[in-house]
Design a protein around this motif. Structure first.
Motif, PDB file in Angstrom:
ATOM      1  N   SER A  63       0.891  -1.184   0.015  1.00 16.98           N
ATOM      2  CA  SER A  63      -0.026   0.033   0.071  1.00 16.98           C
ATOM      3  C   SER A  63       0.888   1.201  -0.055  1.00 16.98           C
ATOM      4  CB  SER A  63      -0.992   0.002   1.401  1.00 16.98           C
ATOM      5  OG  SER A  63      -0.086   0.151   2.251  1.00 16.98           O
ATOM      6  N   LEU A  64       0.246   2.407  -0.120  1.00 12.83           N
ATOM      7  CA  LEU A  64       1.106   3.610  -0.202  1.00 12.83           C
ATOM      8  C   LEU A  64       1.974   3.914   1.018  1.00 12.83           C
ATOM      9  CD1 LEU A  64      -0.985   6.361  -2.309  1.00 12.83           C
ATOM     10  CD2 LEU A  64       1.445   5.358  -2.500  1.00 12.83           C
ATOM     11  N   ASN A  65       1.167   3.674   2.253  1.00 13.60           N
ATOM     12  CA  ASN A  65       2.012   4.167   3.485  1.00 13.60           C
ATOM     13  C   ASN A  65       2.383   2.873   4.153  1.00 13.60           C
ATOM     14  OD1 ASN A  65      -0.491   2.826   3.837  1.00 13.60           O
ATOM     15  ND2 ASN A  65      -1.235   4.383   5.398  1.00 13.60           N
ATOM     16  N   ASN A  69      10.648  -1.087   7.187  1.00 12.11           N
ATOM     17  CA  ASN A  69      10.967  -2.613   7.549  1.00 12.11           C
ATOM     18  C   ASN A  69      10.031  -3.517   6.705  1.00 12.11           C
ATOM     19  OD1 ASN A  69      13.219  -2.146   9.216  1.00 12.11           O
ATOM     20  ND2 ASN A  69      11.744  -2.231  11.181  1.00 12.11           N
ATOM     21  N   ASP A  70       8.674  -3.310   6.410  1.00 14.03           N
ATOM     22  CA  ASP A  70       7.910  -3.799   5.636  1.00 14.03           C
ATOM     23  C   ASP A  70       8.379  -4.044   4.215  1.00 14.03           C
ATOM     24  OD1 ASP A  70       6.404  -4.675   8.025  1.00 14.03           O
ATOM     25  OD2 ASP A  70       4.824  -2.654   7.631  1.00 14.03           O
ATOM     26  N   PHE A  71       8.793  -2.773   3.750  1.00 16.66           N
ATOM     27  CA  PHE A  71       9.030  -2.488   2.470  1.00 16.66           C
ATOM     28  C   PHE A  71      10.181  -3.381   2.092  1.00 16.66           C
ATOM     29  CE2 PHE A  71      11.887  -0.506  -0.748  1.00 16.66           C
ATOM     30  CZ  PHE A  71      10.892  -0.465  -1.799  1.00 16.66           C
ATOM     31  N   ASN A  72      11.347  -3.495   3.096  1.00 17.13           N
ATOM     32  CA  ASN A  72      12.439  -4.487   2.914  1.00 17.13           C
ATOM     33  C   ASN A  72      12.308  -5.843   3.075  1.00 17.13           C
ATOM     34  OD1 ASN A  72      13.833  -2.068   3.011  1.00 17.13           O
ATOM     35  ND2 ASN A  72      14.453  -2.088   5.244  1.00 17.13           N
ATOM     36  N   ILE A  73      11.398  -6.026   3.852  1.00 20.19           N
ATOM     37  CA  ILE A  73      10.505  -7.700   3.670  1.00 20.19           C
ATOM     38  C   ILE A  73      10.143  -8.131   2.432  1.00 20.19           C
ATOM     39  CG2 ILE A  73       9.122  -9.241   4.537  1.00 20.19           C
ATOM     40  CD1 ILE A  73       9.835  -7.961   7.503  1.00 20.19           C
ATOM     41  N   LYS A  74       9.533  -7.045   1.652  1.00 17.82           N
ATOM     42  CA  LYS A  74       8.947  -7.259   0.618  1.00 17.82           C
ATOM     43  C   LYS A  74      10.042  -7.423  -0.592  1.00 17.82           C
ATOM     44  CE  LYS A  74       4.512  -6.179   1.775  1.00 17.82           C
ATOM     45  NZ  LYS A  74       3.373  -7.177   1.666  1.00 17.82           N
ATOM     46  N   VAL A  75      10.945  -6.487  -0.651  1.00 22.76           N
ATOM     47  CA  VAL A  75      12.281  -6.594  -1.477  1.00 22.76           C
ATOM     48  C   VAL A  75      12.868  -7.941  -1.179  1.00 22.76           C
ATOM     49  CG1 VAL A  75      14.101  -5.383  -1.922  1.00 22.76           C
ATOM     50  CG2 VAL A  75      12.245  -4.010  -1.588  1.00 22.76           C
ATOM     51  N   ARG A  76      13.229  -8.199  -0.118  1.00 23.64           N
ATOM     52  CA  ARG A  76      13.711  -9.412   0.307  1.00 23.64           C
ATOM     53  C   ARG A  76      13.012 -10.926  -0.378  1.00 23.64           C
ATOM     54  NH1 ARG A  76      14.549 -10.659   5.892  1.00 23.64           N
ATOM     55  NH2 ARG A  76      14.132  -8.423   6.214  1.00 23.64           N
ATOM     56  N   ASN A  77      11.616 -10.849  -0.090  1.00 22.06           N
ATOM     57  CA  ASN A  77      10.988 -11.902  -0.756  1.00 22.06           C
ATOM     58  C   ASN A  77      10.839 -11.914  -2.203  1.00 22.06           C
ATOM     59  OD1 ASN A  77      10.249 -13.016   1.867  1.00 22.06           O
ATOM     60  ND2 ASN A  77       8.389 -11.857   2.041  1.00 22.06           N
ATOM     61  N   GLU A 107       3.908   5.663  -8.003  1.00 25.74           N
ATOM     62  CA  GLU A 107       4.960   5.564  -8.953  1.00 25.74           C
ATOM     63  C   GLU A 107       6.467   5.589  -8.388  1.00 25.74           C
ATOM     64  OE1 GLU A 107       4.258   8.640 -11.732  1.00 25.74           O
ATOM     65  OE2 GLU A 107       2.333   7.676 -12.778  1.00 25.74           O
ATOM     66  N   ASP A 108       6.481   6.686  -7.312  1.00 22.41           N
ATOM     67  CA  ASP A 108       7.702   6.593  -6.786  1.00 22.41           C
ATOM     68  C   ASP A 108       8.061   5.450  -5.749  1.00 22.41           C
ATOM     69  OD1 ASP A 108       7.959   9.348  -7.774  1.00 22.41           O
ATOM     70  OD2 ASP A 108       7.347  10.273  -5.583  1.00 22.41           O
ATOM     71  N   LEU A 109       6.936   4.822  -5.123  1.00 25.41           N
ATOM     72  CA  LEU A 109       7.266   3.820  -4.406  1.00 25.41           C
ATOM     73  C   LEU A 109       7.509   2.289  -5.478  1.00 25.41           C
ATOM     74  CD1 LEU A 109       6.831   2.460  -1.669  1.00 25.41           C
ATOM     75  CD2 LEU A 109       4.489   1.773  -2.275  1.00 25.41           C
ATOM     76  N   ALA A 116      15.423  -1.339  -6.076  1.00 19.76           N
ATOM     77  CA  ALA A 116      15.878  -2.338  -4.964  1.00 19.76           C
ATOM     78  C   ALA A 116      16.324  -3.759  -5.609  1.00 19.76           C
ATOM     79  CB  ALA A 116      15.179  -2.243  -3.702  1.00 19.76           C
ATOM     80  N   VAL A 117      15.149  -4.110  -6.736  1.00 17.02           N
ATOM     81  CA  VAL A 117      15.630  -5.366  -7.230  1.00 17.02           C
ATOM     82  C   VAL A 117      16.078  -5.578  -8.545  1.00 17.02           C
ATOM     83  CG1 VAL A 117      13.482  -6.368  -5.752  1.00 17.02           C
ATOM     84  CG2 VAL A 117      13.096  -5.694  -7.835  1.00 17.02           C
ATOM     85  N   SER A 118      16.788  -4.312  -8.761  1.00 14.13           N
ATOM     86  CA  SER A 118      17.215  -4.142 -10.244  1.00 14.13           C
ATOM     87  C   SER A 118      18.506  -5.156 -10.656  1.00 14.13           C
ATOM     88  CB  SER A 118      17.586  -2.879 -10.834  1.00 14.13           C
ATOM     89  OG  SER A 118      18.736  -2.592  -9.767  1.00 14.13           O
ATOM     90  N   GLU A 119      19.017  -5.539  -9.609  1.00 13.27           N
ATOM     91  CA  GLU A 119      19.968  -6.504  -9.679  1.00 13.27           C
ATOM     92  C   GLU A 119      19.760  -7.812 -10.033  1.00 13.27           C
ATOM     93  OE1 GLU A 119      23.663  -7.941  -6.646  1.00 13.27           O
ATOM     94  OE2 GLU A 119      22.966  -5.828  -6.584  1.00 13.27           O
TER      95      GLU A 119
END
Length: 142
Positions: A63-65, A69-77, A107-109, A116-119
């Motif tokens: 979600s937008l807000n 840490n939640d964002f980092n977990i989603k990136v890791r998954n 769009e920014d998010l 973060a996952v471009s690699e």
């Protein structure tokens, strides 16, 4: 040899006369057990299908807000899914109508997530707004 002689030899050996290349001059034929050949061919095809890996599409919703840490977990998954060879559909949900007025925040998010996952993977198509969701599909890098 003539086709009649070849057919005679095939009948003697109790095998089949199979035309390999009918367009060649003269046509090329082979004496073989055609039933056994077809059985082995289907067996090879089954084995190839069994060893084939299908790419699943995993989905990650945000979600937008979202907190850091939640964002980092989603990136890791997402990185874990991409490393396994799966495609990842990333969706930013706009839960309220007033959030839809700030599509630029979504769009920014999405850009932040893709950086973060471009690699590990990238998208073939640009992200797009589908109703209340802003979505993109990421494919793993070879």
């Amino acid at each position: 040899m003539s086709s009649a002689e070849a057919l005679e030899k095939a009948i003697e050996a109790e095998l089949d006369l199979v035309m390999i290349s009918p367009t060649a001059k003269p046509p090329v034929c082979r004496i073989m057990d055609y039933g056994k050949y077809r059985f082995e061919q289907t067996k090879r095809e089954k084995e190839a299908r069994k060893n084939q890996k299908t790419a699943d599409v995993k989905e990650i919703k945000m979600s937008l807000n979202i907190d850091t840490n939640d964002f980092n977990i989603k990136v890791r998954n997402a990185i874990k899914f991409l490393q396994n060879g799966d495609k990842v559909k990333v969706t930013v949900r706009f839960r309220r109508m007033r959030e839809l007025t700030h599509v630029n925040l979504g769009e920014d998010l999405m850009k932040k997530f893709m950086d973060a996952v471009s690699e590990y993977g990238g998208s073939d198509k640009p992200s797009k707004l589908e109703g209340r969701n802003y979505a993109v599909v990421l494919s793993p890098k070879k």
